[in-house]
Design a protein around this motif. Structure first.
Motif, PDB file in Angstrom:
ATOM      1  N   TYR A   1      21.365  37.007  68.057  1.00 16.70           N
ATOM      2  CA  TYR A   1      22.577  37.452  68.762  1.00 16.70           C
ATOM      3  C   TYR A   1      22.351  38.830  69.371  1.00 16.70           C
ATOM      4  O   TYR A   1      22.728  39.092  70.517  1.00 16.70           O
ATOM      5  CB  TYR A   1      23.779  37.516  67.801  1.00 16.70           C
TER       6      TYR A   1
ATOM      7  N   LEU B   1      33.853  51.867  71.103  1.00 12.78           N
ATOM      8  CA  LEU B   1      33.152  52.304  69.887  1.00 12.78           C
ATOM      9  C   LEU B   1      31.696  51.867  69.922  1.00 12.78           C
ATOM     10  O   LEU B   1      30.801  52.608  69.538  1.00 12.78           O
ATOM     11  CB  LEU B   1      33.833  51.724  68.647  1.00 12.78           C
ATOM     12  N   GLU B   2      31.473  50.621  70.384  1.00 14.97           N
ATOM     13  CA  GLU B   2      30.100  50.121  70.420  1.00 14.97           C
ATOM     14  C   GLU B   2      29.265  50.898  71.438  1.00 14.97           C
ATOM     15  O   GLU B   2      28.095  51.194  71.198  1.00 14.97           O
ATOM     16  CB  GLU B   2      30.084  48.625  70.740  1.00 14.97           C
TER      17      GLU B   2
ATOM     18  N   GLY C   1      27.048  36.690  70.854  1.00 12.91           N
ATOM     19  CA  GLY C   1      25.843  36.810  71.667  1.00 12.91           C
ATOM     20  C   GLY C   1      26.000  37.810  72.806  1.00 12.91           C
ATOM     21  O   GLY C   1      25.057  38.047  73.550  1.00 12.91           O
ATOM     22  N   LEU C   2      27.190  38.345  72.970  1.00 14.37           N
ATOM     23  CA  LEU C   2      27.392  39.341  74.023  1.00 14.37           C
ATOM     24  C   LEU C   2      27.551  40.736  73.454  1.00 14.37           C
ATOM     25  O   LEU C   2      27.011  41.696  73.979  1.00 14.37           O
ATOM     26  CB  LEU C   2      28.625  38.995  74.859  1.00 14.37           C
TER      27      LEU C   2
ATOM     28  N   LYS D   1      20.145  38.597  72.430  1.00 16.64           N
ATOM     29  CA  LYS D   1      20.887  38.067  73.580  1.00 16.64           C
ATOM     30  C   LYS D   1      21.729  39.172  74.205  1.00 16.64           C
ATOM     31  O   LYS D   1      21.729  39.351  75.421  1.00 16.64           O
ATOM     32  CB  LYS D   1      21.831  36.938  73.138  1.00 16.64           C
ATOM     33  N   ALA D   2      22.444  39.898  73.340  1.00 15.61           N
ATOM     34  CA  ALA D   2      23.326  40.945  73.865  1.00 15.61           C
ATOM     35  C   ALA D   2      22.512  41.991  74.624  1.00 15.61           C
ATOM     36  O   ALA D   2      22.927  42.468  75.687  1.00 15.61           O
ATOM     37  CB  ALA D   2      24.088  41.597  72.708  1.00 15.61           C
TER      38      ALA D   2
ATOM     39  N   TYR E   1      21.452  28.419  61.245  1.00 14.41           N
ATOM     40  CA  TYR E   1      21.227  29.217  60.034  1.00 14.41           C
ATOM     41  C   TYR E   1      20.219  28.620  59.062  1.00 14.41           C
ATOM     42  O   TYR E   1      20.176  29.007  57.910  1.00 14.41           O
ATOM     43  CB  TYR E   1      22.548  29.480  59.291  1.00 14.41           C
TER      44      TYR E   1
ATOM     45  N   SER F   1      22.186  28.577  66.332  1.00 18.29           N
ATOM     46  CA  SER F   1      22.991  29.161  65.254  1.00 18.29           C
ATOM     47  C   SER F   1      23.182  28.190  64.094  1.00 18.29           C
ATOM     48  O   SER F   1      24.293  28.032  63.601  1.00 18.29           O
ATOM     49  CB  SER F   1      24.385  29.590  65.744  1.00 18.29           C
TER      50      SER F   1
ATOM     51  N   GLN G   1      18.327  38.045  58.409  1.00 21.79           N
ATOM     52  CA  GLN G   1      19.408  37.276  59.034  1.00 21.79           C
ATOM     53  C   GLN G   1      18.994  36.961  60.477  1.00 21.79           C
ATOM     54  O   GLN G   1      19.423  37.613  61.429  1.00 21.79           O
ATOM     55  CB  GLN G   1      20.716  38.066  58.997  1.00 21.79           C
TER      56      GLN G   1
ATOM     57  N   ASP H   1      21.501  36.552  63.313  1.00 19.06           N
ATOM     58  CA  ASP H   1      22.112  37.793  63.780  1.00 19.06           C
ATOM     59  C   ASP H   1      21.154  38.585  64.682  1.00 19.06           C
ATOM     60  O   ASP H   1      21.582  39.230  65.636  1.00 19.06           O
ATOM     61  CB  ASP H   1      22.542  38.657  62.588  1.00 19.06           C
TER      62      ASP H   1
ATOM     63  N   VAL I   1      21.455  40.525  77.976  1.00 20.72           N
ATOM     64  CA  VAL I   1      22.588  40.458  78.908  1.00 20.72           C
ATOM     65  C   VAL I   1      22.867  41.848  79.476  1.00 20.72           C
ATOM     66  O   VAL I   1      23.078  42.020  80.676  1.00 20.72           O
ATOM     67  CB  VAL I   1      23.841  39.899  78.201  1.00 20.72           C
TER      68      VAL I   1
ATOM     69  N   ALA J   1      22.155  45.174  57.866  1.00 25.13           N
ATOM     70  CA  ALA J   1      22.200  44.033  56.957  1.00 25.13           C
ATOM     71  C   ALA J   1      21.373  42.868  57.481  1.00 25.13           C
ATOM     72  O   ALA J   1      21.163  41.887  56.785  1.00 25.13           O
ATOM     73  CB  ALA J   1      23.646  43.598  56.743  1.00 25.13           C
TER      74      ALA J   1
ATOM     75  N   ALA K   1      21.539  44.837  65.655  1.00 25.75           N
ATOM     76  CA  ALA K   1      21.833  43.686  64.797  1.00 25.75           C
ATOM     77  C   ALA K   1      22.550  44.101  63.516  1.00 25.75           C
ATOM     78  O   ALA K   1      23.101  43.256  62.819  1.00 25.75           O
ATOM     79  CB  ALA K   1      20.540  42.950  64.457  1.00 25.75           C
ATOM     80  N   GLY K   2      22.519  45.386  63.199  1.00 25.02           N
ATOM     81  CA  GLY K   2      23.105  45.846  61.940  1.00 25.02           C
ATOM     82  C   GLY K   2      22.034  45.886  60.872  1.00 25.02           C
ATOM     83  O   GLY K   2      21.162  45.011  60.819  1.00 25.02           O
TER      84      GLY K   2
ATOM     85  N   ALA L   1      28.187  54.243  70.059  1.00 17.53           N
ATOM     86  CA  ALA L   1      27.225  54.226  68.944  1.00 17.53           C
ATOM     87  C   ALA L   1      25.783  54.306  69.440  1.00 17.53           C
ATOM     88  O   ALA L   1      25.471  53.855  70.517  1.00 17.53           O
ATOM     89  CB  ALA L   1      27.416  52.978  68.106  1.00 17.53           C
TER      90      ALA L   1
ATOM     91  N   ARG M   1      28.584  42.916  69.511  1.00 19.06           N
ATOM     92  CA  ARG M   1      28.769  42.721  68.080  1.00 19.06           C
ATOM     93  C   ARG M   1      30.140  43.194  67.608  1.00 19.06           C
ATOM     94  O   ARG M   1      30.922  42.391  67.082  1.00 19.06           O
ATOM     95  CB  ARG M   1      27.665  43.455  67.325  1.00 19.06           C
TER      96      ARG M   1
ATOM     97  N   CYS N   1      18.361  29.373  70.438  1.00 13.09           N
ATOM     98  CA  CYS N   1      18.846  29.369  69.058  1.00 13.09           C
ATOM     99  C   CYS N   1      20.199  28.675  69.038  1.00 13.09           C
ATOM    100  O   CYS N   1      21.079  28.988  69.833  1.00 13.09           O
ATOM    101  CB  CYS N   1      18.989  30.799  68.549  1.00 13.09           C
TER     102      CYS N   1
END
Lengths: 331, 196
Positions: free
Chosen positions: B100, B192-193, A50-51, B103-104, B83, B81, B94, B97, B107, B29, B26-27, B196, A53, B79
């Motif tokens: 998530y 890396l994140e 949640g923070l 949330k990120a 599923y 989680s 998904q 995901d 934040v 996928a 989220a990706g 991106a 990925r 949430c």
């Protein structure tokens, strides 16, 4: 003895000690040899995702990479905790699904001198391994004390049967594995439709009212089904339902007393591994009084109640419909 | 029908930017862009009653580009989680995901209404980055003192019971041996994140 790689997870060393101890006691009799991965780290539970990925997946993948290094003969990585099982399979699945993502995770892992080949290990939950690999016949042979008369509510929680990336369970909302295992131990399994409902997860920490409503629903369902005990496979579920039951009772002014134990504790009891008294008593809602319900012989099946038919009404019967005669152009 | 009539409208969809941003986070996928607004997610959700938007509404808002509203919504924070929506979604979105990712993003921007959840996550992650393991006693002590002083009388018996049954260790866990390597991995992953 079949060798498996084993990832215990943080809970097994603290709040789920009863799970760890009972698993250690039954692993030998079940013929499973669990080799703990050396120097594993926390899986991040549901918090890290949640923070951010990529760091969350890299954290999980470090464990997979460590498992890959030592897999030597056994490629099955067994997890006993639900969140750990889910996270390990989630990372494995996400890396196998996307080569680009897998490359990113591996670039991060390389900073720590590690590498993980997607799908190099197969992540499986302990319950799945006991039911499918050890087999229920082998379990049945080991039972020395059938748990006749003990009514159990099988409770899996959400993260073991869902999302089921590898398609291992009989159903994602109503799986039968735990029920069949408990029946093999001679126990009576009550119908518990809430078996994969959520226990509230981390909501006991961040939104207690939401969690209490979920806990009450689960405990109430088990009580209505006349269960003596709830049996779970998950440290988080056990913790929420056991440790927060009293606070939930205070919140709703209720007085539920529903004990919940790990399935390995119940297996240990049925295997008659001495001293039996050691297996229980760490719960805050004491499970020991419920164990007194175990009887030596199975309860006789209840006599079928005699069905009393209502008396036939006197007088002529109601007129019956009459079929039309054939041959009036119906050919 | 000519090719011109089939071409997409010239005016760019104002929400596409935000949808693309969430999908990137989220990706791919996560399949968020395939949502057909059927509402199975909200209907399956055990905590939907307490959310300010159901997941379906939230996804419509993402498409409409309502960035600020979405990132201030309580929905991702409620949430659990479980599923259930994820396995029931006919489009294979998904949902967990996506939550998530939201949330990120909230934040990162500090646009959440209640700090309790984000703070709990941050404290948990701090423990993991410090010890390589979770430290339940430290985490809960800090958390209750900081956010739930009024809950202390109600949870005290639980804490005592957990200590008495030796299910809660007061001392922090021993650091894993590879903690330096783990930190390097996480630093690299964060870089890396961010790139991106």
């Amino acid at each position: 003895m079949t060798r498996y790689l084993y990832y215990p997870g943080c809970s097994m060393e603290s709040n789920a000690r009863a799970y760890r101890d009972s698993l250690a006691a039954i692993a030998g009799p079940l013929g499973i040899d669990l080799r703990e991965i050396d120097d594993w780290n926390c899986c991040g539970a549901t918090e890290y995702l949640g923070l951010s990925r990529l760091p969350a997946y890299a954290l999980i993948a470090r464990n997979l990479a460590l498992a890959e290094q030592v897999r030597d003969g056994s490629e099955v990585l067994v997890a006993s905790c639900s969140a750990c099982f889910l996270n390990l399979s989630k990372a494995n699945h996400a890396m196998a699904e996307s080569a680009a993502f897998s490359a990113q995770v591996n670039e991060a892992l390389a900073a720590g001198g590690l590498h993980y080949t997607p799908d190099a290990v197969k992540v499986r939950h302990l319950l799945d391994v006991i039911v499918r690999e050890v087999g229920l016949d082998a379990v049945r042979r080991r039972v020395t004390r059938r748990l006749c008369g003990l009514k159990l509510a099988p409770y899996l929680g959400c993260m073991v049967p869902r999302p089921d990336y590898d398609g291992r369970w009989t159903d994602r909302e109503r799986p039968s594995e735990l029920d069949r295992l408990l029946v093999a131990l001679g126990a009576e399994v009550v119908d518990y439709p809430l078996k994969t409902e959520c226990c509230g997860g981390h909501m006991t920490q961040i939104g207690p009212e939401t969690a209490f409503a979920m806990i009450r629903r689960l405990v109430d369902g088990a009580e209505r089904a006349d269960a003596d005990l709830m049996v779970t496979v998950c440290p988080m579920c056990q913790m929420n339902i056991d440790a927060f039951q009293q606070e939930m009772n205070a919140h709703f002014r209720t007085s539920y007393q529903m004990p919940i134990v790990f399935f390995t504790q119940v297996i240990r009891l049925a295997f008659g591994i001495a001293p039996e008294a050691l297996g229980f008593g760490r719960e805050l809602v004491d499970a020991r009084p419920a164990l007194a319900h175990i009887s030596d012989a199975p309860a006789p099946p209840p006599e079928p109640a005699r069905v009393r038919r209502p008396p036939r009404p006197k007088g002529p019967a109601l007129p019956m419909p009459v079929m039309p005669e054939r041959g009036d152009g119906a050919t | 029908m000519t090719q011109d009539q089939l071409a997409p409208p010239a005016v760019a969809d104002p929400g596409r930017g935000f949808l693309a941003e969430v999908v990137a986070r989220a990706g791919t996928a996560a399949r968020l862009e395939l949502c057909i607004q059927c509402g199975v997610c909200g209907g399956s959700c055990p905590s939907a009653d307490e959310m300010d938007q159901t997941p379906r509404t939230l996804f419509a808002m993402i498409r409409a580009g309502m960035r600020e509203h979405v990132l201030r919504s309580t929905t991702p924070w409620l949430c659990v989680s479980c599923y259930r929506c994820t396995v029931r979604c006919p489009q294979g979105v998904q949902v967990t995901d996506v939550m998530y990712a939201l949330k990120a993003m909230a934040v990162a921007q500090h646009t959440y209404l209640n700090a309790t959840a984000a703070d709990f996550s941050r404290a948990f992650v701090w423990n993991v980055e410090t010890f390589g393991r979770s430290f339940e006693a430290g985490l809960s002590a800090r958390h209750y003192l900081r956010h739930y002083l009024t809950r202390l009388p109600a949870v005290a018996p639980m804490g005592i019971g957990m200590l008495r049954s030796r299910r809660l260790r007061l001392l922090p866990p021993r650091r894993i041996r590879g903690i330096a390597d783990l930190r390097r991995i996480l630093v690299c992953a964060k870089a890396l994140e961010a790139a991106a």
